[in-house]
Design an enzyme around this catalytic site. Structure first.
Site, PDB file in Angstrom:
ATOM      1  N   GLY A  71       0.811  -1.205   0.000  1.00  5.15           N
ATOM      2  CA  GLY A  71       0.000   0.000   0.000  1.00  5.15           C
ATOM      3  C   GLY A  71       0.849   1.262   0.000  1.00  5.15           C
ATOM      4  N   SER A 199      -3.713  -3.169  -0.700  1.00  5.74           N
ATOM      5  CA  SER A 199      -2.603  -3.947  -0.149  1.00  5.74           C
ATOM      6  C   SER A 199      -3.093  -5.320   0.302  1.00  5.74           C
ATOM      7  CB  SER A 199      -1.993  -3.200   1.035  1.00  5.74           C
ATOM      8  OG  SER A 199      -0.949  -3.957   1.599  1.00  5.74           O
ATOM      9  N   ALA A 200      -2.384  -6.378  -0.140  1.00  7.55           N
ATOM     10  CA  ALA A 200      -2.854  -7.749   0.091  1.00  7.55           C
ATOM     11  C   ALA A 200      -2.880  -8.149   1.568  1.00  7.55           C
ATOM     12  CB  ALA A 200      -1.985  -8.731  -0.694  1.00  7.55           C
ATOM     13  N   HIS A 201      -1.928  -7.640   2.366  1.00  9.66           N
ATOM     14  CA  HIS A 201      -1.865  -8.126   3.758  1.00  9.66           C
ATOM     15  C   HIS A 201      -2.955  -7.560   4.651  1.00  9.66           C
ATOM     16  CE1 HIS A 201       0.079  -4.859   6.268  1.00  9.66           C
ATOM     17  NE2 HIS A 201       0.366  -4.405   5.080  1.00  9.66           N
ATOM     18  N   CYS A 325       2.310   2.991  13.079  1.00  9.79           N
ATOM     19  CA  CYS A 325       3.470   3.839  12.792  1.00  9.79           C
ATOM     20  C   CYS A 325       3.678   4.880  13.867  1.00  9.79           C
ATOM     21  CB  CYS A 325       3.288   4.527  11.455  1.00  9.79           C
ATOM     22  SG  CYS A 325       2.427   3.505  10.278  1.00  9.79           S
TER      23      CYS A 325
END
Ligand SMILES: *Cc1c(COP(=O)(O)O)cnc(C)c1O
Length: 394
Positions: A71, A199-201, A325
């Site tokens: 992403g 985003s795949a995860h 983050c």
């Protein structure tokens, strides 16, 4: 101790069916998809079949999808790619104040490179007002980037309306849909966006794979130069196993997303109800309805999110106190500040994000331990004591 995983917005476990196809590719289909022998052509076919599955999940055409490393790269590619491509037309970009750091820090970089960025405010639920967007557009505006669903509070933005405002003024529209794709239906044609990151995860695929949807006709500079992979927009030998895994995850999401939502939402709602009943002075963040069905973000007054996280962790419960983050910094979440919470309240934030492997037992466990944890922390916090917590324990 059994783990109670409630941090699906940070990342999801990989679906075992995804692991299986990935292993097959790691073990047997190691060939470079750009080579010319027949084995390579089979690998190429698998990559293209994955592209079709990702495209189908968001109702795009396969040739409008480029694979990225996730992403963050998709966001960087969209913003820097368009900003530099159109810099002769103008150097003004509009985004919101609640974006993921992949967008916000890219914007900060672009500011250093001489671009002007407008950060739109949001209301107390985290919603961007299309009227504010309209007023912020200038003749020099080349790109607008507003996320589809917020990772911290789950608020879902009015993307269709916002994209319409952009197009009324001839401006391109990008959306970071990383938290939306795979959870809720996303249709790029219906929304009429020009660029979209996923985003795949975040939907049971592997980490390190994502995609950028680029509407046919939209031009941008590549981020990574080199070979001519991904229509010369993303050089480098393809992460084949990752891409195949992402495709499988997309296929599964397409088929099962609706049932998952029906299973997960009641668990989230139940935890929300129990917390409100059992813990005094709790604020639920995000929009009451226009919110991801899996996300529960709360602020517990007079104490800090980090303290609660540490004690929850001792009970095997994995949650988050804001975005992954920011969790190592002492600043409260920029999202919670943007929805108008004062610093001292924003510090008490806790995010539970559910997924398809959660059960009623998981909710029970949190309901069992969280009220006690809060009581304990309040009893030793100066703020808590000021507000009468802890006295009865003396
Ligand atoms: C997780 C996330 C990203 C970053 O995706 P990665 O694949 O981890 O780089 C970007 N935007 C949002 C909204 C996210 O939740």
């Amino acid at each position: 101790m059994r783990e109670v995983y409630l941090d699906y917005n940070a990342t999801t476990p990989v679906d075992p069916r995804v692991v299986d196809v990935m292993l097959t590719f790691l073990k047997y289909y190691y060939h470079n998809p750009s080579s010319l022998y027949s084995r390579s052509k089979e690998v190429r076919k698998a990559v293209e079949s994955s592209r079709e599955k990702i495209a189908k999940l968001i109702n795009a055409n396969p040739d409008e999808i480029i694979f990225t490393s996730g992403g963050s790269e998709a966001d960087n590619q969209a913003l820097k790619g368009v900003a530099f491509y159109l810099q002769k037309k103008g150097k003004h970009i509009i985004t919101s104040s609640i974006e993921h750091h992949a967008v916000l820090h890219t914007c900060k970089f672009l500011e250093k490179m001489g671009f002007e960025i407008t950060y739109l405010p949001v209301d107390r639920y985290g919603i961007v007002d299309p009227e504010d967007l309209k007023k912020a557009i200038k003749p020099e505006t080349t790109l607008i980037s507003i996320m589809m669903a917020n990772n911290e509070i789950g608020t879902i933005e009015p993307i269709k309306e916002l994209a319409e405002v952009a197009h009324d003024h001839g401006v391109l529209f990008h959306t970071d849909a990383v938290q939306a794709v795979g959870k809720i239906p996303v249709d790029v044609k219906e929304l009429d966006v020009d660029l979209l990151s996923l985003s795949a995860h975040k939907f049971y695929g592997p980490k390190g794979v994502g995609a950028l949807y680029i509407k046919k006709g939209v031009r941008l500079h590549p981020l990574i130069h080199g070979g001519s992979q991904e229509k010369k927009l993303r050089a480098g030998t393809e992460n084949v196993a990752g891409i195949v895994g992402a495709g499988k995850a997309a296929e599964i999401a397409m088929a099962e997303m609706k049932d998952e939502a029906e299973k997960i939402k009641p668990l989230r709602d139940w935890l929300e109800k129990e917390i409100k009943e059992k813990i005094p002075e709790v604020i639920v963040n995000g929009h009451p309805e226009k919110r991801l069905f899996n996300t529960l973000n709360i602020c517990v007054r007079y104490i800090e999110g980090e303290g609660m996280l540490a004690l929850l962790d001792m009970h095997g419960i994995s949650a988050s106190s804001g975005s992954a983050c920011t969790s190592s910094s002492l600043e409260p979440s920029h999202v919670l500040l943007a929805i108008g919470l004062p610093h001292e309240i924003a510090h008490g934030s806790l995010r539970f994000s559910f997924g398809k492997y959660n059960t009623a037992e998981d909710v029970n466990k949190v309901v069992e331990v969280l009220p006690e944890i809060v009581e304990k922390l309040r009893a030793v916090s100066p703020y808590g004591r000021e507000h009468g917590f802890g006295d009865y324990q003396k």
